[in-house]
Design a protein around this motif. Sequence first.
Motif, PDB file in Angstrom:
ATOM      1  N   LYS A 181       0.820  -1.207   0.000  1.00  0.00           N
ATOM      2  CA  LYS A 181       0.000   0.000   0.000  1.00  0.00           C
ATOM      3  C   LYS A 181       0.853   1.256   0.000  1.00  0.00           C
ATOM      4  O   LYS A 181       0.581   2.206  -0.755  1.00  0.00           O
ATOM      5  CB  LYS A 181      -0.934  -0.022   1.210  1.00  0.00           C
ATOM      6  N   LEU A 182       1.858   1.319   0.854  1.00  0.00           N
ATOM      7  CA  LEU A 182       2.737   2.480   0.970  1.00  0.00           C
ATOM      8  C   LEU A 182       4.179   2.014   0.783  1.00  0.00           C
ATOM      9  O   LEU A 182       4.915   1.834   1.754  1.00  0.00           O
ATOM     10  CB  LEU A 182       2.545   3.156   2.333  1.00  0.00           C
ATOM     11  N   PRO A 183       4.625   1.818  -0.425  1.00  0.00           N
ATOM     12  CA  PRO A 183       5.952   1.228  -0.654  1.00  0.00           C
ATOM     13  C   PRO A 183       7.107   2.106  -0.214  1.00  0.00           C
ATOM     14  O   PRO A 183       8.195   1.606   0.059  1.00  0.00           O
ATOM     15  CB  PRO A 183       5.975   0.992  -2.169  1.00  0.00           C
ATOM     16  N   GLU A 184       6.912   3.443  -0.133  1.00  0.00           N
ATOM     17  CA  GLU A 184       7.996   4.341   0.242  1.00  0.00           C
ATOM     18  C   GLU A 184       7.952   4.761   1.709  1.00  0.00           C
ATOM     19  O   GLU A 184       8.777   5.558   2.148  1.00  0.00           O
ATOM     20  CB  GLU A 184       7.953   5.596  -0.640  1.00  0.00           C
ATOM     21  N   LEU A 185       7.007   4.226   2.469  1.00  0.00           N
ATOM     22  CA  LEU A 185       6.848   4.643   3.863  1.00  0.00           C
ATOM     23  C   LEU A 185       8.050   4.211   4.691  1.00  0.00           C
ATOM     24  O   LEU A 185       8.394   3.033   4.749  1.00  0.00           O
ATOM     25  CB  LEU A 185       5.569   4.036   4.444  1.00  0.00           C
ATOM     26  N   SER A 186       8.697   5.171   5.335  1.00  0.00           N
ATOM     27  CA  SER A 186       9.856   4.897   6.191  1.00  0.00           C
ATOM     28  C   SER A 186       9.718   5.526   7.563  1.00  0.00           C
ATOM     29  O   SER A 186      10.635   5.422   8.375  1.00  0.00           O
ATOM     30  CB  SER A 186      11.143   5.408   5.522  1.00  0.00           C
ATOM     31  N   PHE A 187       8.591   6.161   7.851  1.00  0.00           N
ATOM     32  CA  PHE A 187       8.360   6.818   9.132  1.00  0.00           C
ATOM     33  C   PHE A 187       6.878   6.693   9.468  1.00  0.00           C
ATOM     34  O   PHE A 187       6.020   7.182   8.726  1.00  0.00           O
ATOM     35  CB  PHE A 187       8.773   8.294   9.051  1.00  0.00           C
ATOM     36  N   LEU A 188       6.585   6.015  10.597  1.00  0.00           N
ATOM     37  CA  LEU A 188       5.194   5.837  11.038  1.00  0.00           C
ATOM     38  C   LEU A 188       5.140   6.046  12.542  1.00  0.00           C
ATOM     39  O   LEU A 188       5.696   5.261  13.312  1.00  0.00           O
ATOM     40  CB  LEU A 188       4.683   4.448  10.662  1.00  0.00           C
ATOM     41  N   ASP A 189       4.465   7.111  12.948  1.00  0.00           N
ATOM     42  CA  ASP A 189       4.366   7.460  14.367  1.00  0.00           C
ATOM     43  C   ASP A 189       2.971   7.116  14.866  1.00  0.00           C
ATOM     44  O   ASP A 189       1.986   7.773  14.499  1.00  0.00           O
ATOM     45  CB  ASP A 189       4.659   8.946  14.561  1.00  0.00           C
ATOM     46  N   LEU A 190       2.887   6.081  15.702  1.00  0.00           N
ATOM     47  CA  LEU A 190       1.631   5.649  16.320  1.00  0.00           C
ATOM     48  C   LEU A 190       1.678   5.791  17.835  1.00  0.00           C
ATOM     49  O   LEU A 190       0.913   5.153  18.548  1.00  0.00           O
ATOM     50  CB  LEU A 190       1.342   4.192  15.950  1.00  0.00           C
ATOM     51  N   SER A 191       2.532   6.636  18.313  1.00  0.00           N
ATOM     52  CA  SER A 191       2.710   6.784  19.757  1.00  0.00           C
ATOM     53  C   SER A 191       1.497   7.471  20.388  1.00  0.00           C
ATOM     54  O   SER A 191       0.755   8.198  19.734  1.00  0.00           O
ATOM     55  CB  SER A 191       3.978   7.584  20.051  1.00  0.00           C
ATOM     56  N   ARG A 213      11.989   3.563  12.405  1.00  0.00           N
ATOM     57  CA  ARG A 213      11.170   4.752  12.604  1.00  0.00           C
ATOM     58  C   ARG A 213       9.702   4.394  12.834  1.00  0.00           C
ATOM     59  O   ARG A 213       8.821   5.165  12.456  1.00  0.00           O
ATOM     60  CB  ARG A 213      11.302   5.683  11.400  1.00  0.00           C
ATOM     61  N   LEU A 214       9.462   3.269  13.468  1.00  0.00           N
ATOM     62  CA  LEU A 214       8.110   2.877  13.845  1.00  0.00           C
ATOM     63  C   LEU A 214       7.947   3.130  15.343  1.00  0.00           C
ATOM     64  O   LEU A 214       8.414   2.355  16.174  1.00  0.00           O
ATOM     65  CB  LEU A 214       7.857   1.408  13.501  1.00  0.00           C
ATOM     66  N   TYR A 215       7.270   4.211  15.682  1.00  0.00           N
ATOM     67  CA  TYR A 215       7.183   4.650  17.078  1.00  0.00           C
ATOM     68  C   TYR A 215       5.882   4.137  17.701  1.00  0.00           C
ATOM     69  O   TYR A 215       4.788   4.433  17.202  1.00  0.00           O
ATOM     70  CB  TYR A 215       7.255   6.172  17.148  1.00  0.00           C
ATOM     71  N   LEU A 216       6.035   3.374  18.791  1.00  0.00           N
ATOM     72  CA  LEU A 216       4.894   2.757  19.472  1.00  0.00           C
ATOM     73  C   LEU A 216       4.840   3.087  20.956  1.00  0.00           C
ATOM     74  O   LEU A 216       4.014   2.530  21.684  1.00  0.00           O
ATOM     75  CB  LEU A 216       4.946   1.228  19.292  1.00  0.00           C
ATOM     76  N   HIS A 217       5.687   3.960  21.420  1.00  0.00           N
ATOM     77  CA  HIS A 217       5.722   4.284  22.848  1.00  0.00           C
ATOM     78  C   HIS A 217       4.466   5.075  23.236  1.00  0.00           C
ATOM     79  O   HIS A 217       3.807   5.699  22.397  1.00  0.00           O
ATOM     80  CB  HIS A 217       6.974   5.105  23.166  1.00  0.00           C
ATOM     81  N   GLY A 218       4.167   5.036  24.532  1.00  0.00           N
ATOM     82  CA  GLY A 218       3.024   5.787  25.047  1.00  0.00           C
ATOM     83  C   GLY A 218       1.682   5.129  24.822  1.00  0.00           C
ATOM     84  O   GLY A 218       0.646   5.753  25.087  1.00  0.00           O
ATOM     85  N   ASN A 219       1.639   3.878  24.341  1.00  0.00           N
ATOM     86  CA  ASN A 219       0.376   3.164  24.147  1.00  0.00           C
ATOM     87  C   ASN A 219       0.039   2.346  25.388  1.00  0.00           C
ATOM     88  O   ASN A 219       0.859   2.200  26.303  1.00  0.00           O
ATOM     89  CB  ASN A 219       0.451   2.259  22.914  1.00  0.00           C
ATOM     90  N   GLN A 299      18.765   2.147   6.879  1.00  0.00           N
ATOM     91  CA  GLN A 299      18.477   3.211   5.930  1.00  0.00           C
ATOM     92  C   GLN A 299      18.349   2.635   4.527  1.00  0.00           C
ATOM     93  O   GLN A 299      18.869   1.560   4.227  1.00  0.00           O
ATOM     94  CB  GLN A 299      19.569   4.278   5.966  1.00  0.00           C
ATOM     95  N   ARG A 300      17.629   3.349   3.711  1.00  0.00           N
ATOM     96  CA  ARG A 300      17.384   2.881   2.348  1.00  0.00           C
ATOM     97  C   ARG A 300      18.391   3.494   1.376  1.00  0.00           C
ATOM     98  O   ARG A 300      19.066   4.473   1.679  1.00  0.00           O
ATOM     99  CB  ARG A 300      15.970   3.238   1.917  1.00  0.00           C
ATOM    100  N   HIS A 301      18.469   2.857   0.202  1.00  0.00           N
ATOM    101  CA  HIS A 301      19.298   3.355  -0.898  1.00  0.00           C
ATOM    102  C   HIS A 301      20.762   3.492  -0.472  1.00  0.00           C
ATOM    103  O   HIS A 301      21.371   4.563  -0.566  1.00  0.00           O
ATOM    104  CB  HIS A 301      18.755   4.696  -1.399  1.00  0.00           C
ATOM    105  N   VAL A 302      21.304   2.404   0.041  1.00  0.00           N
ATOM    106  CA  VAL A 302      22.712   2.361   0.425  1.00  0.00           C
ATOM    107  C   VAL A 302      23.418   1.347  -0.472  1.00  0.00           C
ATOM    108  O   VAL A 302      22.784   0.510  -1.126  1.00  0.00           O
ATOM    109  CB  VAL A 302      22.882   1.981   1.909  1.00  0.00           C
ATOM    110  N   SER A 303      24.723   1.398  -0.495  1.00  0.00           N
ATOM    111  CA  SER A 303      25.522   0.440  -1.262  1.00  0.00           C
ATOM    112  C   SER A 303      26.075  -0.618  -0.307  1.00  0.00           C
ATOM    113  O   SER A 303      26.559  -0.296   0.778  1.00  0.00           O
ATOM    114  CB  SER A 303      26.671   1.156  -1.978  1.00  0.00           C
ATOM    115  N   GLN A 304      25.969  -1.886  -0.713  1.00  0.00           N
ATOM    116  CA  GLN A 304      26.393  -2.998   0.126  1.00  0.00           C
ATOM    117  C   GLN A 304      27.586  -3.722  -0.478  1.00  0.00           C
ATOM    118  O   GLN A 304      27.655  -3.908  -1.705  1.00  0.00           O
ATOM    119  CB  GLN A 304      25.249  -4.003   0.335  1.00  0.00           C
ATOM    120  N   VAL A 305      28.493  -4.107   0.409  1.00  0.00           N
ATOM    121  CA  VAL A 305      29.644  -4.930   0.052  1.00  0.00           C
ATOM    122  C   VAL A 305      29.674  -6.108   1.021  1.00  0.00           C
ATOM    123  O   VAL A 305      29.619  -5.921   2.245  1.00  0.00           O
ATOM    124  CB  VAL A 305      30.964  -4.139   0.123  1.00  0.00           C
ATOM    125  N   TRP A 306      29.784  -7.334   0.486  1.00  0.00           N
ATOM    126  CA  TRP A 306      29.784  -8.550   1.310  1.00  0.00           C
ATOM    127  C   TRP A 306      31.180  -9.152   1.365  1.00  0.00           C
ATOM    128  O   TRP A 306      31.934  -9.072   0.394  1.00  0.00           O
ATOM    129  CB  TRP A 306      28.815  -9.577   0.732  1.00  0.00           C
TER     130      TRP A 306
END
Length: 505
Positions: A181-191, A213-219, A299-306
């Motif tokens: 539904k939200l493919p670019e979502l990287s921040f969701l505050d549900l506190s 960045r999924l905030y659930l505190h204060g519930n 974080q998204r859009h980073v370069s990886q080396v294994w």
Amino acid sequence: MRLSCVFWPRLFWAFFFWRSVITMVEASPLNCQGTCVCASDVITCSKKNLTIVPSGLPKYIAMLDLSHNNLTRLRAEWTTSPLKRLHTLLLSHNFITFVSSEAFILTPNLRHLDLSCNKLRTLEENAFSYLENLEVLLLFKNAIVDIDRSAFDEMKHLQKLYLSHNLMQRFPLELVKDGEKLPELSFLDLSFNHIRNLPVPQLRTLPAWLSNRLYLHGNQLTCNCELYGLFWNWHVRELASTVDFREELRCHPPFQQRTLLVSVFSLNSSEGMNCSIVRKTGLEAYLEETVTLNCDTKQRHVSQVWITPGNEWIHKHSDGTQKNRSISVLSNGSLQIKKIRLEDRGTYTCYAQGEALNETLYVTLSVFNFTQHEHPDTLNTAYTTLVGCVASVILVLIYLYLTPCRCWCRPGDKDQGEDRDSIRSSVLSATPNHETTSDKAALSRHVAFLDPPGDRRGQNGKLKPNGSQEAHGVKSNALQPSSPHRRLSDPGSISSVFSDTPIVV
């Protein structure tokens, strides 16, 4: 009293008249000299007690600030002309209770929408579906109780969603499930909502760049060991959602008053729920499989080396090919190993390099010494027990229905069976069986009382020492077909004979 009766109606009509005048002024076209402040493509009408959005907004407007007013509804006709350049709309600190699903048809390029600190209670069907290019949506400090599952459909570019300080009791799993539904979502505050239970298995599968960045505190969460394991893993990974708000991650112990709150990270103590620390296990694979190791970065859009256990460096656009197998880095940064072998087991290292930070991750791979279609235990306990039971039943049926016919039931043995009346036997066996057949005498143990025959004494009235006289009444059986008369000297016969003395046969 008469003056008051005349005064109050006049005061009411006077108030209504001036209210109408104010409404006419508020409904007037945009006034950049008195009502609003216009600065090129930015227009701010904040704190002007507006109840209706000014009309006549210019087409070139890029930012519109209507915060701190008395707006109650945002209808589709709040603007009559398309505002294709508008990218920021500020509507915070109003009294908005309703937003039409067609309110944003004429603002297709809006990227920042602030509806915080209003009176919204529900988000209707397709409430924001026309905002395909929206990136930030602020809905905190409302009274939202329910969100329609289609409220955020078609918002393919939404990155930040603020829903804190509302009245939601359910975690909106559809917002993060599978990233569809939200493919670019990287921040969701549900506190600071009223959420009591979390879908822990689904939240465990979220990528680190989202759970960071999924905030659930204060519930009003209910304490359990699954909840502790979820936040403990996030804290070990140093995710911002748990590290920054560690002290505010609290829960209510079950079967206790809802006023009691304890820290989620205290549930592993004896005073808490004695939850065990969940250790992150590595990946397990079978021989000849294709395995994908995920570089779960924050974080998204980073370069990886294994780096493999054998210190081989694998970059994103390089691969290693050895003996009909390949190891390569996929487009999403994961490491793929084809036709895995025992030599591939070990710890793999992923170096993620981004603009904000660099991160190092370790993935441990274990390889079983057999393929997935094989199994070391071919027969488990349950299968062995079942086979044993079936075999036992078959043997019992064979014993009951396929045993040979008794000798006394044969046609030619009737006269011979009459001579057995002199033997009174009792079978000593596990089952109470008192048959006195010759077959049973030869194969089982009997207690027999034998009457001495008339001619038992030899010369001088003594018993024959070799006991070679014939024992009448004891017939031949199937085991000795060549002996018409059984002698006491034969193997398996009576070892000693005394008159009226029990003998074990």
